[in-house]
Scaffold this motif. Structure first.
Motif, PDB file in Angstrom:
ATOM      1  N   THR A 279      27.442 -13.326  -7.147  1.00 48.53           N
ATOM      2  CA  THR A 279      28.460 -13.921  -8.014  1.00 48.53           C
ATOM      3  C   THR A 279      27.874 -14.787  -9.124  1.00 48.53           C
TER       4      THR A 279
ATOM      5  N   ARG B  82      36.252 -17.028   4.439  1.00 50.08           N
ATOM      6  CA  ARG B  82      36.150 -17.885   3.252  1.00 50.08           C
ATOM      7  C   ARG B  82      36.023 -17.060   1.965  1.00 50.08           C
ATOM      8  N   MET B  83      35.070 -16.124   1.918  1.00 54.28           N
ATOM      9  CA  MET B  83      34.799 -15.401   0.669  1.00 54.28           C
ATOM     10  C   MET B  83      35.832 -14.310   0.422  1.00 54.28           C
TER      11      MET B  83
ATOM     12  N   ASP C  58      40.752  -7.354   9.022  1.00 54.69           N
ATOM     13  CA  ASP C  58      39.938  -8.381   9.689  1.00 54.69           C
ATOM     14  C   ASP C  58      40.110  -8.238  11.197  1.00 54.69           C
TER      15      ASP C  58
ATOM     16  N   HIS D 117      27.511  -5.821   7.374  1.00 57.14           N
ATOM     17  CA  HIS D 117      27.746  -5.116   6.106  1.00 57.14           C
ATOM     18  C   HIS D 117      27.523  -3.606   6.247  1.00 57.14           C
TER      19      HIS D 117
ATOM     20  N   GLU E 282      29.318  -8.057  -0.349  1.00 62.60           N
ATOM     21  CA  GLU E 282      28.906  -9.450  -0.593  1.00 62.60           C
ATOM     22  C   GLU E 282      27.396  -9.613  -0.449  1.00 62.60           C
ATOM     23  N   LYS E 283      26.875 -10.660  -1.042  1.00 67.74           N
ATOM     24  CA  LYS E 283      25.444 -10.941  -0.920  1.00 67.74           C
ATOM     25  C   LYS E 283      25.185 -11.682   0.374  1.00 67.74           C
TER      26      LYS E 283
END
Ligand SMILES: NC(=O)c1ccc[n+]([C@@H]2O[C@H](COP(=O)([O-])OP(=O)(O)OC[C@H]3O[C@@H](n4cnc5c(N)ncnc54)[C@H](O)[C@@H]3O)[C@@H](O)[C@H]2O)c1
Length: 343
Positions: A125, A14-15, A36, A79, A96-97
């Protein structure tokens, strides 16, 4: 470094797809590849933007493709593993967070980036939401902050609870605004769907006296993302979802306020209902310059890569947000209901 930055997105769920789309259109960058585990998904995205697709970061690095920077948009628990391959290979990373699922993981990534002289930005973001950008020009010294971030269940990011998934955005912004160490954390939360909390409330007291009350839920029937704060000289209301907000200040009308105080003290105003409160303060809608937060975030990231400057949201910021989030989740776990802990 050539003038065009070669960017890669690792994890095109999604992100990651938003990052891929933006790298492909931002001036000065080129989407060089996507990675991916789900190679079919990677190939589909790669076909849309005419870039390469890889199944693993190892395959990407072995290919010899020049990579200047990468977004890491895999589930949070992975991550660190991805960062530990990219950073030593000389790649600047936007992770990403939340930066990681634990303080130890976050610290390891911050230290690694420092050791290799790489930029590490964290994907908070909401810092690039046009409403957040619009209130930056005001000097905000909050005494109390109230946040509601609620949305329906999407069954995504369930590898972490709602605190690390959603409240983390607000913990980062609150940290950024208050700029004071934490003095006390109180929190409650409940797990409804899985093993992690889905609804949570935290009341944070900072050493400078500011209090923040944050509610997050991923089980709501509607979406709301609002922050309200007050201090002696201003009230600020922000709607992140609508990218809007307003600010009320009293300083701009200090003269009228002094006049009213004198009239009251002199007994010349006896009926306070005669006063029109709205004329004693200055109300302004935030001046919003609409922009897609992820695009603004990547442009800022690319600016840091070129100047080797400090990112708007640094690894240390990401670490501080996770540290606070873990304190909140620890508090939730230790909370006793009828004498027993839930988790
Ligand atoms: N900034 C924001 O507002 C925001 C919003 C949503 C999610 N996120 C964050 O983005 C990250 C991804 O979330 P999502 O919702 O896009 O997840 P997702 O499950 O939709 O996508 C993750 C993708 O990563 C792939 N993947 C997993 N491990 C991998 C690995 N080691 N190497 C390569 N590919 C791998 C998966 O196959 C999947 O396609 C999470 O950290 C999440 O917290 C941020």
């Amino acid at each position: 470094m050539s003038s065009i930055l070669n960017a890669v997105v690792v994890g095109v769920g999604r992100m990651g797809q938003h990052h891929a789309r933006n790298y492909a259109k931002i001036e000065g960058s080129k989407l060089a590849a996507v990675v991916d585990f789900n190679l079919e998904a990677a190939e589909k995205v790669a076909a849309s933007y005419g870039c390469k697709a890889f199944k693993t970061v190892e395959d990407l690095l072995a290919s010899g493709l020049k990579v200047d920077c990468a977004t890491v948009a895999v589930p949070t628990v992975h991550h660190r593993g991805v960062a530990e391959k990219l950073i030593p290979a000389g790649v600047d990373v936007l992770i990403e967070k939340p930066l990681g699922p634990s303080v130890a993981d976050c610290q390891a990534m911050v230290d690694l980036a420092k050791k290799h002289g790489r930029i590490l930005q964290v994907g908070h973001t909401e810092r690039f939401n046009p409403a957040t950008v619009a209130f930056k020009k005001y000097e905000v010294h909050p005494k109390f902050i109230e946040v509601h971030r609620i949305s329906p269940m999407t069954f995504r990011s369930v590898d972490v609870g709602v605190v690390l998934d959603m409240m983390i955005h607000d913990l980062d912004i609150v940290n950024h605004l208050v700029k004071s160490p934490i003095a006390e954390v109180r929190a409650v939360g409940v797990a409804v769907i899985g093993k992690f909390e889905d609804i949570a409330n935290a009341r944070l007291t900072f050493r400078n006296g500011c209090v923040a009350n944050l509610t997050a839920s991923r089980l709501a029937l509607r979406t709301e993302r609002r922050m309200r704060l007050f201090s002696p000289d201003m009230y600020l209301s922000v709607d992140y979802q609508k990218k809007a907000g307003s600010i009320i200040t009293k300083t701009a009308n200090e003269e009228q306020l002094s006049h009213v105080r004198e009239e009251l003290a002199g007994g010349r105003i006896t009926d306070l209902q005669q006063l029109d409160y709205t004329k004693l303060v200055k109300y302004e809608d935030l001046k919003i310059v609409d922009a897609e937060p992820v695009k603004a975030e990547l442009e800022s990231f690319q600016q840091c890569i070129r100047t080797r400057g400090a990112p708007e949201v640094s690894g240390e910021d990401g670490l501080a947000a996770v540290d606070l989030a873990i304190r909140v989740t620890t508090c939730i776990a230790e909370h006793k209901w009828d004498g027993f802990t839930q988790f």
